[in-house]
Enzyme design. Structure first.
Site, mmCIF file in Angstrom:
data_model
loop_
_atom_site.group_PDB
_atom_site.id
_atom_site.type_symbol
_atom_site.label_atom_id
_atom_site.label_comp_id
_atom_site.label_asym_id
_atom_site.label_seq_id
_atom_site.Cartn_x
_atom_site.Cartn_y
_atom_site.Cartn_z
ATOM 1 N N TYR A 91 0.853 -1.196 0.000
ATOM 2 C CA TYR A 91 0.000 0.000 0.000
ATOM 3 C C TYR A 91 0.884 1.240 0.000
ATOM 4 O O TYR A 91 1.790 1.369 0.824
ATOM 5 C CB TYR A 91 -0.904 -0.036 1.231
ATOM 6 C CG TYR A 91 -1.883 1.107 1.394
ATOM 7 C CD1 TYR A 91 -2.222 1.952 0.339
ATOM 8 C CD2 TYR A 91 -2.494 1.334 2.616
ATOM 9 C CE1 TYR A 91 -3.129 2.986 0.510
ATOM 10 C CE2 TYR A 91 -3.420 2.363 2.798
ATOM 11 C CZ TYR A 91 -3.717 3.183 1.742
ATOM 12 O OH TYR A 91 -4.615 4.217 1.914
ATOM 13 N N CYS A 92 0.615 2.164 -0.925
ATOM 14 C CA CYS A 92 1.321 3.441 -1.014
ATOM 15 C C CYS A 92 2.819 3.163 -1.206
ATOM 16 O O CYS A 92 3.207 2.368 -2.057
ATOM 17 C CB CYS A 92 1.013 4.279 0.218
ATOM 18 S SG CYS A 92 1.692 5.966 0.185
ATOM 19 N N ILE A 93 3.679 3.783 -0.425
ATOM 20 C CA ILE A 93 5.111 3.540 -0.573
ATOM 21 C C ILE A 93 5.461 2.097 -0.236
ATOM 22 O O ILE A 93 6.472 1.564 -0.707
ATOM 23 C CB ILE A 93 5.919 4.532 0.300
ATOM 24 C CG1 ILE A 93 7.412 4.406 0.002
ATOM 25 C CG2 ILE A 93 5.643 4.330 1.772
ATOM 26 C CD1 ILE A 93 8.263 5.388 0.763
ATOM 27 N N GLY A 126 3.790 -0.337 -1.402
ATOM 28 C CA GLY A 126 3.659 -0.979 -2.707
ATOM 29 C C GLY A 126 4.874 -0.731 -3.581
ATOM 30 O O GLY A 126 5.308 -1.616 -4.333
#
Length: 508
Positions: free
Chosen positions: A237-239, A241
């Site tokens: 998720y987000c960074i 990812g």
């Protein structure tokens, strides 16, 4: 002006500017609203992307102009807001007295470092982050949580979630109705979660390589030890990812294929068009941040929170200020709002590397990002890939997230676009009456569509994206399930739990 003086109602389309009450149709307030709306429209047309997107200076000018516009709205001031004037008259000024008390309380909390009023109703481990589980591994950077199965049988492949370290992991385990973790375990998945340590001054030299090794690689090794001879569904998720994409490519280049699938949630891999966040990421801004972090060793969460708030200043700054300090109304915090106030710090070295190497130089998309001295090539990613973007994301715009298709070579690739923003779009719950999504799957590694072509090709679907993704996970899992008790016994034989979830690091 003549139409305003005659009492003509405002034209449709002014609601998003805060002029939806009938009181704004009365002179002179309709003149204020019309003048402001015309000014805002002119500015938007004069400096609207895509022209601004191709010119960083024009983009920053557009952003600064929008901040000034949103600050200057007549809805923000008592003298020019008829709703506030009417309420103040009706309450004989009691709303302003309540507002002053709220302001004084908030100022005191800010000075003492306390969290916002109402957030104490969502205590970690009691109201949020309550899905049962154990801490099964800990090092200086992470705790690894394993959640208890909730079904008699479970899918053979475990799910390993890597959240961003600029947020606490429990955004994915909020109250039970909003918990993605609970949803997955109730569907028969064995879920592991990385919980990042909130770094302090002693962690100042932790860099991206440390977050890869101590973070993802150590967590993956533990999952493979606890659930041996099984591939893993990896989610980022987000960074988190972005980190997952880097790690998966590094493993693929080394000939290791541990993944049954990869899921990237609002995660960028190509930072050439990162959206409005780019106005804060320039060489001079990074130099200023490095000077600030040199003394403390970390970037405080308040600084990141302020930057994110400026991206949506009307919704996150001005409207809450008007509601609390002039209307005298405290908002009722929900679990997501309380989580948002529970910030984390960023180590000096990691944050500098992240901004310079990924944002400024775009090393990952250019094939120049290195791990242990080896260049990372995202085209090595061939595992089934599920990518989620959110329509109104100001942190990872969906068109930027979409670019991962051009960098990878998965022959089983799905892109899903959901309504909502960077946080609320992902945390949609399994049943959400106001959510919609679009989804399209490629069954080859070469087909390409532009973002606009994709948008035309993917029909809108009502409801949350969670069930669609869970079905995809199920389709990419071994058909035969195994008894949950057998998995629990095997894990117990491998290692004793350190403590109950949510663990210690999340409370730091």
């Amino acid at each position: 002006m003549a139409r305003a003086a005659g009492g003509a109602p405002l034209a449709p389309g002014h609601e998003e500017l805060g002029f939806n009450d009938a009181a704004w149709n009365v002179w002179p307030f309709n003149a204020y609203a019309r003048t402001y709306a015309n000014w805002a429209s002119w500015w938007q047309q004069a400096l609207q992307p895509p022209a601004a997107a191709s010119d960083p200076e024009l983009s920053r000018l557009n952003f600064a102009g929008r901040l000034l516009l949103e600050a200057a709205s007549p809805a923000n001031f008592l003298q020019t807001n008829p709703e506030l004037l009417n309420r103040t008259a009706a309450e004989s000024g009691q709303n302003l007295i309540r507002g002053l008390k709220h302001w004084l309380e908030d100022a005191q909390r800010a000075v003492s470092g306390a969290r916002p009023a109402g957030s104490e109703q969502f205590e970690v481990g009691k109201e949020v982050a309550v899905t049962p589980g154990k801490v099964v591994f800990r090092n200086r950077l992470i705790e690894l949580l394993q959640y208890a199965p909730q079904t008699p049988e479970v899918y053979a492949e475990p799910v390993l979630i890597t959240p961003a370290w600029i947020m606490k992991y429990y955004i994915l385990d909020l109250s039970p109705r909003n918990s993605l973790v609970r949803y997955l375990v109730e569907k028969g998945h064995t879920v592991f979660m990385i919980s990042w340590k909130n770094p302090g001054a002693a962690d100042r030299e932790l860099g991206m390589d440390d977050y890869l090794q101590l973070g993802f690689f150590d967590a993956l090794a533990q999952v493979r030890r606890l659930v041996p001879q099984r591939q893993v569904h990896a989610v980022g998720y987000c960074i988190g990812g972005t980190l997952l994409a880097i790690a998966a490519a590094a493993l693929a280049q080394a000939g290791d294929a541990p993944f049954a699938s990869l899921t990237l949630l609002a995660a960028q891999t190509d930072f050439s068009e990162p959206g409005e966040l780019s106005v804060f990421i320039t060489p001079s801004q990074i130099a200023m941040l490095e000077a600030m972090m040199e003394k403390s060793g970390v970037l405080e969460s308040e600084r990141m929170g302020a930057a994110f708030a400026l991206l949506r200043s009307r919704d996150l700054l001005w409207k809450p200020a008007v509601d609390q300090y002039m209307r005298g109304e405290r908002p009722k915090l929900n679990d997501l709002m309380a989580w948002n106030a529970d910030g984390t710090r960023m180590p000096r070295r990691m944050h500098s590397e992240y901004l310079e190497r990924l944002y400024l130089k775009n090393e990952l998309a250019r094939g120049e990002f290195t791990v242990r001295g080896e260049r990372i090539d995202l085209s090595c990613l061939r595992a089934p890939l599920f990518v989620v973007g959110t329509e109104t994301d100001h942190v990872a715009p969906w068109r930027s997230v979409y670019k991962v298709r051009d960098l990878t070579r998965s022959a089983d690739y799905t892109f899903l676009l959901t309504s909502g923003g960077h946080n609320a779009g992902i945390v949609s719950g399994p049943l959400h009456p106001r959510r919609r999504h679009r989804m399209l799957t490629w069954s080859n590694a070469t087909a390409r569509l532009s973002p606009d072509e994709w948008l035309k090709s993917a029909p809108p679907l009502e409801g949350s994206w969670w069930p669609a993704w869970q079905r995809w996970l199920m389709e990419h899992s071994t058909a035969k399930r195994q008894p949950a008790g057998a998995l629990r016994a095997a894990a117990g034989a491998q290692q004793r739990a350190l403590e109950d979830a949510p663990g210690s690091y999340v409370r730091g």
